[in-house]
Design a protein around this motif. Structure first.
Motif, mmCIF file in Angstrom:
data_model
loop_
_atom_site.group_PDB
_atom_site.id
_atom_site.type_symbol
_atom_site.label_atom_id
_atom_site.label_comp_id
_atom_site.label_asym_id
_atom_site.label_seq_id
_atom_site.Cartn_x
_atom_site.Cartn_y
_atom_site.Cartn_z
ATOM 1 N N GLY A 13 -17.340 -45.940 -46.520
ATOM 2 C CA GLY A 13 -15.905 -46.114 -46.479
ATOM 3 C C GLY A 13 -15.222 -45.034 -47.294
ATOM 4 O O GLY A 13 -15.881 -44.157 -47.870
ATOM 5 N N SER A 17 -12.974 -47.288 -52.519
ATOM 6 C CA SER A 17 -13.006 -48.545 -51.761
ATOM 7 C C SER A 17 -14.017 -49.551 -52.311
ATOM 8 O O SER A 17 -14.191 -50.630 -51.743
ATOM 9 C CB SER A 17 -13.321 -48.264 -50.294
ATOM 10 N N PRO A 203 -10.356 -51.333 -47.108
ATOM 11 C CA PRO A 203 -9.365 -52.180 -47.777
ATOM 12 C C PRO A 203 -7.954 -51.790 -47.371
ATOM 13 O O PRO A 203 -7.747 -50.709 -46.799
ATOM 14 C CB PRO A 203 -9.613 -51.889 -49.259
ATOM 15 N N ARG A 205 -4.485 -50.152 -47.086
ATOM 16 C CA ARG A 205 -4.195 -48.769 -47.474
ATOM 17 C C ARG A 205 -3.427 -48.677 -48.792
ATOM 18 O O ARG A 205 -3.733 -47.827 -49.628
ATOM 19 C CB ARG A 205 -3.414 -48.065 -46.364
ATOM 20 N N LEU A 208 -5.686 -49.226 -51.591
ATOM 21 C CA LEU A 208 -6.608 -48.097 -51.699
ATOM 22 C C LEU A 208 -5.929 -46.908 -52.370
ATOM 23 O O LEU A 208 -6.486 -46.287 -53.283
ATOM 24 C CB LEU A 208 -7.105 -47.703 -50.303
ATOM 25 N N TYR A 280 -10.478 -42.906 -44.134
ATOM 26 C CA TYR A 280 -10.134 -44.209 -43.575
ATOM 27 C C TYR A 280 -10.058 -44.107 -42.054
ATOM 28 O O TYR A 280 -10.615 -44.941 -41.327
ATOM 29 C CB TYR A 280 -8.789 -44.661 -44.156
ATOM 30 N N ILE A 297 -11.296 -55.698 -51.022
ATOM 31 C CA ILE A 297 -12.079 -55.124 -52.114
ATOM 32 C C ILE A 297 -12.639 -56.245 -52.989
ATOM 33 O O ILE A 297 -11.950 -57.205 -53.313
ATOM 34 C CB ILE A 297 -11.211 -54.179 -52.962
#
Length: 311
Positions: A13, A17, A203, A205, A208, A280, A297
């Protein structure tokens, strides 16, 4: 999976993340069952010894006693290509399987992961003269040429992706074959030789990006500046991957008087967010649809590896 193939877990990922935490948690769960598990790096920045802080390489405390491999293995003066890493990772995976251990790949470099699983296109070395010609072209001219010479590849690329446009153009001009033909001839992948247990972490955005911002500030206070000073002192080729890593250019600009510390932090955080956004998008679109995606997360992970944990 019920195959007799040896297991390979994959946790991938974008940056920030929580991949490393998840990988260690899985490894510890396997250890509690009496099985040995080893985490293998699949991040193109964390391979370099010079970037412990700026690559967010896990510390000894974060590893929690779990063995980690291919972290900080390459000296920054030596570029680590996807093929280089895939060869090293495949050797580690085969050795661990021979010892009865479970390898857990963790990282955010999609090209590394794809090369390991699917193999690499056997493209011969590019003619240096052709490469020089292609790299000297303005991006708009290079993309226009690619549209004429390899329209299928051009249609698949973003016209502003200078690196991939130039690569596709130099391949068609140097080899006489389009990129698609070379990709169809991939060789060396181990995807069919393992029972893969993948998990993609995606997760929200905004959460993140907030983690990206916070992490870059923490890096500045935790040794990133000293890492960049050491790199500058080595006078390495600016084109090397280690010198183009996120944070290196921004901090170097500050150290050399080109901006303030606050500007370097803002620029580094923005570059980190931009990178996370690209990752992503890649992990949302490129891996097989059947690969599970996890959106929260630090949520419970065991259900994603239920079959692996039952063995």
């Amino acid at each position: 999976m019920t195959t007799g193939l040896p297991p390979l877990a994959l946790i991938a990922g974008p940056t920030a993340s929580g991949k490393s935490d998840c990988a260690v948690a899985l490894a510890r769960a396997l250890v509690q069952q009496g099985r040995r598990a080893v985490v293998i790096n699949a991040d193109s920045a964390q391979v370099y010894a010079d970037l412990a802080v700026l690559s967010a390489r896990p510390s000894a405390q974060e590893m929690q006693g779990i063995e980690h491999r291919l972290f900080g293995t390459w000296d920054g003066a030596v570029a680590c290509s996807a093929a280089d890493w895939a060869l090293a990772a495949a050797m580690e995976i085969h050795a661990l399987h021979a010892e009865g251990a479970v390898p857990i790949l963790v990282g955010g470099t999609g090209l590394y992961i794809r090369t390991l699983l699917e193999g690499i296109a056997p493209i011969p070395p590019i003619d240096p003269f052709i490469r020089e010609q292609v790299r000297a072209l303005p991006l708009a001219d290079a993309y226009a040429a690619l549209c004429r010479e390899d329209p299928a590849r051009a249609a698949a690329l973003n016209a502003n992706d200078a690196t991939r446009v130039a690569r596709a153009l130099e391949v068609i001009r140097s080899t006489g074959r389009p990129m698609a033909e070379w990709q169809e001839a991939r060789e060396g992948g181990l995807g069919d030789t393992v029972a893969l247990h993948p998990l993609i972490l995606l997760p929200p955005r905004e959460e993140l990006y907030a983690r990206c911002d916070a992490r870059f500030v923490q890096m500045m206070d935790a040794g990133a500046v000293e890492e960049v000073r050491a790199l500058l002192a080595r006078r390495l080729d600016p084109a090397l991957p280690v010198m183009r890593a996120i944070g290196v250019r921004e901090i170097a600009d500050w150290l050399q008087g080109g901006c303030t510390r606050e500007e370097a932090i803002a620029q580094g955080a923005q570059a980190t967010r931009n990178y996370a956004k690209r990752q992503y998008t890649w992990f949302r679109r490129q891996p097989p649809v059947a690969w599970p995606r996890k959106e929260i997360i630090n949520s419970e992970f065991s259900s994603y590896f239920e079959i692996l944990l039952q063995h």
